[in-house]
Design a protein around this motif. Structure first.
Motif, PDB file in Angstrom:
ATOM      1  N   VAL A  98       0.848  -1.193   0.000  1.00  0.00           N
ATOM      2  CA  VAL A  98       0.000   0.000   0.000  1.00  0.00           C
ATOM      3  C   VAL A  98       0.883   1.242   0.000  1.00  0.00           C
ATOM      4  CG1 VAL A  98      -1.697   1.311   1.336  1.00  0.00           C
ATOM      5  CG2 VAL A  98      -1.900  -1.178   1.170  1.00  0.00           C
ATOM      6  N   ALA A  99       0.552   2.226  -0.843  1.00  0.00           N
ATOM      7  CA  ALA A  99       1.314   3.478  -0.886  1.00  0.00           C
ATOM      8  C   ALA A  99       1.231   4.197   0.458  1.00  0.00           C
ATOM      9  CB  ALA A  99       0.788   4.384  -1.996  1.00  0.00           C
ATOM     10  N   ALA A 100       2.354   4.793   0.866  1.00  0.00           N
ATOM     11  CA  ALA A 100       2.422   5.443   2.178  1.00  0.00           C
ATOM     12  C   ALA A 100       1.354   6.515   2.338  1.00  0.00           C
ATOM     13  CB  ALA A 100       3.814   6.040   2.380  1.00  0.00           C
ATOM     14  N   LYS A 101       1.041   7.236   1.271  1.00  0.00           N
ATOM     15  CA  LYS A 101       0.054   8.317   1.384  1.00  0.00           C
ATOM     16  C   LYS A 101      -1.332   7.790   1.750  1.00  0.00           C
ATOM     17  CE  LYS A 101      -1.011   8.313  -3.559  1.00  0.00           C
ATOM     18  NZ  LYS A 101      -0.959   9.088  -4.810  1.00  0.00           N
ATOM     19  N   LYS A 102      -1.592   6.510   1.441  1.00  0.00           N
ATOM     20  CA  LYS A 102      -2.880   5.918   1.786  1.00  0.00           C
ATOM     21  C   LYS A 102      -2.995   5.638   3.293  1.00  0.00           C
ATOM     22  CE  LYS A 102      -4.293   5.573  -2.507  1.00  0.00           C
ATOM     23  NZ  LYS A 102      -5.423   6.383  -3.027  1.00  0.00           N
ATOM     24  N   LEU A 103      -1.857   5.678   3.985  1.00  0.00           N
ATOM     25  CA  LEU A 103      -1.856   5.403   5.420  1.00  0.00           C
ATOM     26  C   LEU A 103      -2.033   6.662   6.261  1.00  0.00           C
ATOM     27  CD1 LEU A 103       1.133   2.868   5.517  1.00  0.00           C
ATOM     28  CD2 LEU A 103      -1.309   2.371   5.249  1.00  0.00           C
ATOM     29  N   LEU A 104      -2.046   7.832   5.616  1.00  0.00           N
ATOM     30  CA  LEU A 104      -2.224   9.072   6.363  1.00  0.00           C
ATOM     31  C   LEU A 104      -3.548   9.051   7.129  1.00  0.00           C
ATOM     32  CD1 LEU A 104      -0.949  11.652   3.710  1.00  0.00           C
ATOM     33  CD2 LEU A 104       0.190  10.970   5.848  1.00  0.00           C
ATOM     34  N   GLY A 105      -3.513   9.539   8.347  1.00  0.00           N
ATOM     35  CA  GLY A 105      -4.686   9.477   9.213  1.00  0.00           C
ATOM     36  C   GLY A 105      -4.543   8.417  10.281  1.00  0.00           C
ATOM     37  N   PRO A 140      -3.735  -3.616  -3.984  1.00  0.00           N
ATOM     38  CA  PRO A 140      -5.175  -3.327  -4.012  1.00  0.00           C
ATOM     39  C   PRO A 140      -5.455  -1.956  -4.612  1.00  0.00           C
ATOM     40  CG  PRO A 140      -4.460  -4.048  -1.819  1.00  0.00           C
ATOM     41  CD  PRO A 140      -3.222  -3.745  -2.607  1.00  0.00           C
ATOM     42  N   ASP A 141      -6.678  -1.785  -5.151  1.00  0.00           N
ATOM     43  CA  ASP A 141      -7.052  -0.479  -5.680  1.00  0.00           C
ATOM     44  C   ASP A 141      -7.404   0.469  -4.538  1.00  0.00           C
ATOM     45  OD1 ASP A 141      -9.878  -0.689  -4.974  1.00  0.00           O
ATOM     46  OD2 ASP A 141     -10.085  -2.055  -6.653  1.00  0.00           O
ATOM     47  N   GLY A 142      -7.521   1.763  -4.890  1.00  0.00           N
ATOM     48  CA  GLY A 142      -7.687   2.799  -3.877  1.00  0.00           C
ATOM     49  C   GLY A 142      -8.905   2.648  -2.998  1.00  0.00           C
ATOM     50  N   LYS A 143     -10.035   2.252  -3.581  1.00  0.00           N
ATOM     51  CA  LYS A 143     -11.261   2.134  -2.791  1.00  0.00           C
ATOM     52  C   LYS A 143     -11.143   1.024  -1.751  1.00  0.00           C
ATOM     53  CE  LYS A 143     -13.748   1.809  -6.532  1.00  0.00           C
ATOM     54  NZ  LYS A 143     -14.883   1.620  -7.455  1.00  0.00           N
ATOM     55  N   ARG A 144     -10.539  -0.083  -2.126  1.00  0.00           N
ATOM     56  CA  ARG A 144     -10.413  -1.201  -1.182  1.00  0.00           C
ATOM     57  C   ARG A 144      -9.361  -0.901  -0.116  1.00  0.00           C
ATOM     58  NH1 ARG A 144      -9.973  -6.898  -3.909  1.00  0.00           N
ATOM     59  NH2 ARG A 144      -8.275  -5.940  -5.080  1.00  0.00           N
ATOM     60  N   ILE A 145      -8.326  -0.146  -0.491  1.00  0.00           N
ATOM     61  CA  ILE A 145      -7.338   0.260   0.516  1.00  0.00           C
ATOM     62  C   ILE A 145      -8.006   1.121   1.580  1.00  0.00           C
ATOM     63  CG2 ILE A 145      -5.282   1.658   0.915  1.00  0.00           C
ATOM     64  CD1 ILE A 145      -4.322   0.806  -1.850  1.00  0.00           C
ATOM     65  N   LYS A 146      -8.848   2.037   1.147  1.00  0.00           N
ATOM     66  CA  LYS A 146      -9.534   2.913   2.095  1.00  0.00           C
ATOM     67  C   LYS A 146     -10.354   2.104   3.086  1.00  0.00           C
ATOM     68  CE  LYS A 146     -12.732   6.835   2.344  1.00  0.00           C
ATOM     69  NZ  LYS A 146     -13.589   7.765   1.570  1.00  0.00           N
ATOM     70  N   ARG A 147     -11.067   1.098   2.593  1.00  0.00           N
ATOM     71  CA  ARG A 147     -11.865   0.252   3.489  1.00  0.00           C
ATOM     72  C   ARG A 147     -10.966  -0.552   4.429  1.00  0.00           C
ATOM     73  NH1 ARG A 147     -14.978  -0.583  -1.287  1.00  0.00           N
ATOM     74  NH2 ARG A 147     -14.026  -2.633  -1.616  1.00  0.00           N
ATOM     75  N   LEU A 148      -9.826  -1.005   3.912  1.00  0.00           N
ATOM     76  CA  LEU A 148      -8.891  -1.761   4.749  1.00  0.00           C
ATOM     77  C   LEU A 148      -8.407  -0.920   5.924  1.00  0.00           C
ATOM     78  CD1 LEU A 148      -6.990  -4.234   5.224  1.00  0.00           C
ATOM     79  CD2 LEU A 148      -5.343  -3.062   3.734  1.00  0.00           C
ATOM     80  N   ILE A 149      -7.991   0.309   5.643  1.00  0.00           N
ATOM     81  CA  ILE A 149      -7.480   1.182   6.703  1.00  0.00           C
ATOM     82  C   ILE A 149      -8.598   1.531   7.686  1.00  0.00           C
ATOM     83  CG2 ILE A 149      -6.365   3.378   7.207  1.00  0.00           C
ATOM     84  CD1 ILE A 149      -4.642   1.230   5.772  1.00  0.00           C
ATOM     85  N   GLU A 150      -9.790   1.798   7.175  1.00  0.00           N
ATOM     86  CA  GLU A 150     -10.915   2.118   8.062  1.00  0.00           C
ATOM     87  C   GLU A 150     -11.204   0.965   9.020  1.00  0.00           C
ATOM     88  OE1 GLU A 150     -13.993   2.995   5.290  1.00  0.00           O
ATOM     89  OE2 GLU A 150     -13.447   5.122   5.095  1.00  0.00           O
ATOM     90  N   ARG A 151     -11.116  -0.252   8.532  1.00  0.00           N
ATOM     91  CA  ARG A 151     -11.401  -1.407   9.390  1.00  0.00           C
ATOM     92  C   ARG A 151     -10.312  -1.580  10.450  1.00  0.00           C
ATOM     93  NH1 ARG A 151     -13.339  -6.441   5.728  1.00  0.00           N
ATOM     94  NH2 ARG A 151     -13.266  -7.419   7.807  1.00  0.00           N
ATOM     95  N   HIS A 152      -9.056  -1.320  10.084  1.00  0.00           N
ATOM     96  CA  HIS A 152      -7.992  -1.395  11.084  1.00  0.00           C
ATOM     97  C   HIS A 152      -8.167  -0.330  12.168  1.00  0.00           C
ATOM     98  CE1 HIS A 152      -5.763  -4.052   8.291  1.00  0.00           C
ATOM     99  NE2 HIS A 152      -5.154  -4.458   9.390  1.00  0.00           N
TER     100      HIS A 152
END
Length: 421
Positions: free
Chosen positions: A317-324, A399-411
């Protein structure tokens, strides 16, 4: 395919999978100063029945949606402005080819790119040279976003450093006098220089490819990388040195590249600011010390949640997707940094500050984002990377961007570490 009647004369409307399917067409009964959002479906506008005088409509596409907009369907003189908004991985096709001489060209067209993934805006010029020229104002265009001027391979470019504005132009000829110009605000001098270099090199087509303009785009110096001899600073590594990988043990480094960025460049384009992953932010003692990476650099996540979502415990996962997430942030006060790329025979997962991160993946977008001399160096080692249709094999699922977002939200919701091997 279905025809969907839509009233945009008094309220905003959304077309998504709940009320439309790919290939459906829209019959707009009234068009005013409202927003039509196309969410995750591919549709076109078949007809526009009525336009409110001086209407300023907005057409927005999100979540991989696409819109085919035929400007010849309406009287452009009634519209003072049309706004187009392209979000991540979505697209709009603006066809002016059927505009009649009487309807004319819409006076003001604004184009906005949102998000950090590549979006596409395609402009289809009119087939006759009887119409006035068209200028489109562009905002928010980021690395790898695309503007296509359909069928024109005479694209020109200029840059105003004072206003940080790049001007993309396709001039009309003797028979086709229609000139189309895109005024791209917020473009950095570095990006402009990359476009100029590309245009000057007749043997290289990277950012301007026939009728397509692509906006130009790693571990940082000081990072400890694990080798068979222990941890070494990444800037001390040389081609031929062995680096430990997760999958294939010690592998020889084939190429290393570097790009230095300064505060002045960050002020022009803050999207290049590094991301800090603080010690332990991914999981227990991972990383072992603060890790700085470029926003696009992928980090390995491993968790039961990923297993349930992707049937793969490990994903990149790209680091920018982990922001937050706690302990992961943009380094706003960065004065200077050097991003570094490590290339092996295969895409590898390596150890940086004992966190698992990717090596360079030589996909088409990554290659386009590099300076010409670095592309040439890599191509001399791996000629196949420049072949049409080349697709490198990633070391893990991307993974694509939408699924990454859901992954991070669930964590975050379950307060679970994203790296729990």
């Amino acid at each position: 395919m279905a025809i969907i009647d839509l009233d945009l004369g008094s309220s905003d409307q959304t077309i998504d999978q709940s009320n439309a399917n790919d290939g459906d067409t829209l019959n707009i009964l009234a068009l005013g100063t409202q927003t039509l959002t196309i969410d995750g479906v591919d549709v076109g506008i078949q007809n526009i029945v009525s336009v409110t005088a001086l209407a300023v409509p907005t057409f927005e596409v999100v979540n991989d949606g696409s819109l085919d907009y035929d400007a010849g369907l309406l009287n452009g003189n009634l519209l003072s402005t049309v706004n187009f908004v392209v979000n991540d991985t979505s697209s709009i096709r603006f066809d002016s080819g059927s505009i009649s001489l009487l309807s004319g060209i819409i006076s003001d067209v604004n184009l906005t790119f949102n998000g950090t993934e590549d979006g596409v805006f395609e402009y289809v010029p009119p087939s006759l040279g009887l119409l006035s020229s068209q200028t489109i104002d562009v905002d928010g265009m980021e690395s790898l976003d695309q503007i296509v001027i359909d069928g024109r391979d005479n694209l020109g470019f200029s840059y105003d450093a004072g206003s940080q504005t790049g001007t993309l132009t396709s001039p009309g000829g003797f028979l086709i006098g229609h000139t189309v110009t895109f005024e791209i605000t917020g473009m950095t001098q570095v990006q402009a220089d990359m476009v100029f270099d590309d245009l000057a090199d007749t043997g290289t087509d990277t950012w301007v490819i026939d009728d397509t303009f692509i906006m130009p785009v790693c571990l940082t110096a000081g990072t400890d990388v694990l080798t068979p001899l222990g941890r070494r600073k990444i800037e001390a590594l040389r081609p031929g040195d062995l680096v430990l990988t997760c999958d294939h043990g010690a592998q020889p480094l084939r190429w290393i590249g570097a790009r230095r960025l300064t505060r002045a460049e960050f002020e022009k384009d803050p999207r290049h600011l590094p991301i800090r992953i603080r010690a332990g932010a991914l999981g227990h003692e991972t990383p072992r010390a603060d890790l700085l990476v470029s926003p696009q650099h992928r980090v390995l996540l491993s968790s039961p949640i990923a297993q349930r979502m992707f049937d793969s415990r490990e994903v990149l996962v790209a680091a920018k997707k982990l922001l937050g997430m706690p302990g992961i942030e943009v380094v706003e006060d960065c004065e200077e940094i050097t991003y570094m790329h490590l290339l092996f025979d295969e895409h590898e997962v390596i150890f940086a500050e004992e966190a698992r991160v990717e090596s360079l993946l030589t996909g088409p977008m990554a290659m386009k984002a590099m300076p010409p001399e670095q592309r040439e160096e890599i191509a001399s080692l791996f000629p196949e990377v420049l072949e049409e249709g080349f697709a490198p094999v990633a070391a893990r699922l991307l993974p694509d961007g939408k699924r990454i977002k859901r992954l991070i939200e669930r964590h975050l919701k379950n307060r679970k570490a994203v790296y729990a091997p």
